[in-house]
Design an enzyme around this catalytic site. Structure first.
Site, PDB file in Angstrom:
ATOM      1  N   GLY A 273      28.498  18.833 -14.115  1.00 38.98           N
ATOM      2  CA  GLY A 273      28.790  19.148 -12.726  1.00 38.98           C
ATOM      3  C   GLY A 273      27.734  18.645 -11.757  1.00 38.98           C
ATOM      4  O   GLY A 273      26.687  18.125 -12.149  1.00 38.98           O
TER       5      GLY A 273
ATOM      6  N   ASP B  71      31.466  -6.965  -5.854  1.00 40.91           N
ATOM      7  CA  ASP B  71      32.434  -7.656  -4.997  1.00 40.91           C
ATOM      8  C   ASP B  71      31.703  -8.854  -4.411  1.00 40.91           C
ATOM      9  O   ASP B  71      30.840  -8.700  -3.543  1.00 40.91           O
ATOM     10  CB  ASP B  71      32.940  -6.727  -3.890  1.00 40.91           C
ATOM     11  CG  ASP B  71      33.737  -7.466  -2.820  1.00 40.91           C
ATOM     12  OD1 ASP B  71      34.123  -8.633  -3.053  1.00 40.91           O
ATOM     13  OD2 ASP B  71      33.962  -6.885  -1.743  1.00 40.91           O
TER      14      ASP B  71
ATOM     15  N   ASN C 295      22.071   5.305 -17.385  1.00 38.51           N
ATOM     16  CA  ASN C 295      21.103   5.429 -16.294  1.00 38.51           C
ATOM     17  C   ASN C 295      19.824   4.626 -16.509  1.00 38.51           C
ATOM     18  O   ASN C 295      19.175   4.228 -15.538  1.00 38.51           O
ATOM     19  CB  ASN C 295      20.716   6.902 -16.111  1.00 38.51           C
ATOM     20  CG  ASN C 295      21.909   7.781 -15.800  1.00 38.51           C
ATOM     21  OD1 ASN C 295      22.811   7.390 -15.065  1.00 38.51           O
ATOM     22  ND2 ASN C 295      21.919   8.987 -16.374  1.00 38.51           N
TER      23      ASN C 295
ATOM     24  N   ARG D 183      26.243   5.896  -6.523  1.00 35.98           N
ATOM     25  CA  ARG D 183      26.338   5.925  -7.986  1.00 35.98           C
ATOM     26  C   ARG D 183      25.579   7.120  -8.560  1.00 35.98           C
ATOM     27  O   ARG D 183      26.025   7.744  -9.537  1.00 35.98           O
ATOM     28  CB  ARG D 183      25.787   4.616  -8.548  1.00 35.98           C
ATOM     29  CG  ARG D 183      25.899   4.460 -10.067  1.00 35.98           C
ATOM     30  CD  ARG D 183      25.480   3.050 -10.464  1.00 35.98           C
ATOM     31  NE  ARG D 183      25.633   2.813 -11.897  1.00 35.98           N
ATOM     32  CZ  ARG D 183      24.636   2.862 -12.789  1.00 35.98           C
ATOM     33  NH1 ARG D 183      23.408   3.172 -12.372  1.00 35.98           N
ATOM     34  NH2 ARG D 183      24.851   2.607 -14.064  1.00 35.98           N
TER      35      ARG D 183
ATOM     36  N   HIS E 254      27.139   9.806 -11.166  1.00 37.68           N
ATOM     37  CA  HIS E 254      26.558  10.047 -12.493  1.00 37.68           C
ATOM     38  C   HIS E 254      26.038  11.471 -12.632  1.00 37.68           C
ATOM     39  O   HIS E 254      25.996  12.007 -13.741  1.00 37.68           O
ATOM     40  CB  HIS E 254      25.441   9.040 -12.764  1.00 37.68           C
ATOM     41  CG  HIS E 254      25.943   7.701 -13.196  1.00 37.68           C
ATOM     42  ND1 HIS E 254      25.249   6.877 -14.055  1.00 37.68           N
ATOM     43  CD2 HIS E 254      27.090   7.034 -12.905  1.00 37.68           C
ATOM     44  CE1 HIS E 254      25.938   5.768 -14.269  1.00 37.68           C
ATOM     45  NE2 HIS E 254      27.056   5.830 -13.568  1.00 37.68           N
TER      46      HIS E 254
ATOM     47  N   VAL F 250      28.083  14.868 -15.373  1.00 35.46           N
ATOM     48  CA  VAL F 250      27.331  15.509 -16.456  1.00 35.46           C
ATOM     49  C   VAL F 250      27.025  16.946 -16.056  1.00 35.46           C
ATOM     50  O   VAL F 250      26.160  17.208 -15.225  1.00 35.46           O
ATOM     51  CB  VAL F 250      26.028  14.744 -16.757  1.00 35.46           C
ATOM     52  CG1 VAL F 250      25.284  15.408 -17.899  1.00 35.46           C
ATOM     53  CG2 VAL F 250      26.326  13.280 -17.089  1.00 35.46           C
TER      54      VAL F 250
ATOM     55  N   HIS G  54      33.056   0.390  -6.198  1.00 35.40           N
ATOM     56  CA  HIS G  54      32.506  -0.889  -6.635  1.00 35.40           C
ATOM     57  C   HIS G  54      32.798  -2.009  -5.643  1.00 35.40           C
ATOM     58  O   HIS G  54      32.550  -3.175  -5.944  1.00 35.40           O
ATOM     59  CB  HIS G  54      33.052  -1.251  -8.026  1.00 35.40           C
ATOM     60  CG  HIS G  54      32.447  -0.446  -9.125  1.00 35.40           C
ATOM     61  ND1 HIS G  54      32.807  -0.578 -10.442  1.00 35.40           N
ATOM     62  CD2 HIS G  54      31.496   0.521  -9.111  1.00 35.40           C
ATOM     63  CE1 HIS G  54      32.112   0.262 -11.186  1.00 35.40           C
ATOM     64  NE2 HIS G  54      31.312   0.946 -10.391  1.00 35.40           N
ATOM     65  N   THR G  55      33.280  -1.660  -4.488  1.00 34.76           N
ATOM     66  CA  THR G  55      33.375  -2.648  -3.417  1.00 34.76           C
ATOM     67  C   THR G  55      32.004  -2.941  -2.824  1.00 34.76           C
ATOM     68  O   THR G  55      31.847  -3.868  -2.046  1.00 34.76           O
ATOM     69  CB  THR G  55      34.346  -2.163  -2.312  1.00 34.76           C
ATOM     70  OG1 THR G  55      34.597  -3.241  -1.409  1.00 34.76           O
ATOM     71  CG2 THR G  55      33.767  -0.987  -1.534  1.00 34.76           C
TER      72      THR G  55
END
Length: 328
Positions: free
Chosen positions: A72, A245, A94, A62, A66, A70, A193-194
């Protein structure tokens, strides 16, 4: 033919070269001679971190996402606030949820011991993201390397350009397209998001006051809604977490798409990938990945490479930070 016409004809080629040359500066073998121990060094740090807390793999993946969304993939997210500098860690997407910074610090420290002043924090973060997926049995890919680190950050962009968990499909498509990523890449990257967990504050509205209606989200399966309400009270417990999940939150697989098909996606930004109808619906892509894990793995790996190429700093731009939390 006039000089003006010639220049107009050459302009598209020049622009194409400009963008392709910038991307070409990132290569998997960038550190083969200058830091040949880079990958095993980073992997060793990560293995220890995951053994202690398996959830950290999702957190590092993540962080890379993130960061790249922003300005690059430039490690701007890693910069701490100072009295004269406002970083991205305090931005809404964040604040109190971005995790894994200490693992990045430890990886950077280990790399600096063997290859001082050579490897950027942005590249270490990209490697950590790939290794996190691999160590949880997901796909691998050739991480493109050669990024340099930003000396600035942009909290405003972090607040506005990272898709929030209550996003509609239209909003998701718009934000991904702004980064050069298409609908298929949106659905593939959402498959991250698994693994991992999400805070109650990110999905509470779906349980009690969806879109300001005063009612729950009608796409939620009743049993799933009851389970989530038991974990996430209406007026407190913002930092209580639930698995993205519920079946295999520590295993990288395609069950995330099975969840969407069964209307048990945790975040609204997940479920809309399947529940939204119309000409821009991504339902068919969700179904393909549900039925073919190999296709998901291949497309996820390809999308990660493309995302990692969003506006990198290369050449003499930026710097190689000695410590990831602050500029040199």
């Amino acid at each position: 033919m006039s000089m003006v016409v010639v220049l107009l004809l050459l302009l598209p080629c020049a622009l194409l070269c400009l963008f392709s040359c910038a991307a070409a500066q990132l290569t998997p073998d960038f550190y083969d001679k200058s830091c040949p121990t880079l990958i095993p060094t980073v992997r060793a740090v990560l293995q220890k971190a995951i053994a202690k807390e398996p959830r950290i793999a999702a957190s590092l993946l993540r962080l890379h996402f993130h960061d790249c969304f922003v300005n690059g993939c430039d490690a701007s997210l890693l910069l701490d606030d100072t009295p004269s500098f406002t970083g991205e860690k305090g931005a809404v997407p964040n604040n109190r949820s971005a995790r894994g910074f200490r693992v990045v610090d430890r990886a950077k420290f280990a790399v600096e011991k063997s290859c001082p002043g050579v490897v950027s924090c942005a590249d270490i973060l990209a490697i950590l993201a790939r290794e996190s997926v691999v160590l949880l049995d997901g796909p691998s890919w050739a991480v493109q390397l050669g990024r340099r680190d930003s000396t600035t950050a942009n909290r405003s962009a972090a607040n506005n350009e990272i898709p929030p968990p209550n996003s509609t499909l239209a909003n998701l498509l718009s934000k991904f397209q702004a980064k050069g990523l298409n609908a298929q890449e949106l659905v593939a990257l959402s498959g991250s998001h698994t693994i991992g967990l999400s805070r109650c504050v990110s999905f509470r509205d779906r349980l009690y006051n969806f879109s300001g209606s005063g009612r729950p989200d009608s796409t939620l399966q009743p049993h799933f809604w009851e389970d989530l309400r038991a974990k996430c009270p209406r007026f407190h417990g913002n930092n209580v977490v639930a698995p993205l999940d519920a079946h295999t939150p520590l295993h990288f697989d395609n069950l995330y798409y099975h969840n969407l098909h069964a209307s048990v996606g945790l975040l609204n930004s997940d479920q809309v990938l399947y529940s939204t109808s119309g000409p821009n619906s991504t339902r068919a892509i969700v179904t393909r990945y549900r039925d073919d894990q190999g296709a998901f793995f291949a497309d996820f790996a390809s999308a990660m490479v493309k995302m990692g190429n969003i506006s990198p700093l290369t050449g003499t731009s930026g710097q190689i930070r000695k410590k990831c939390r602050r500029v040199n």
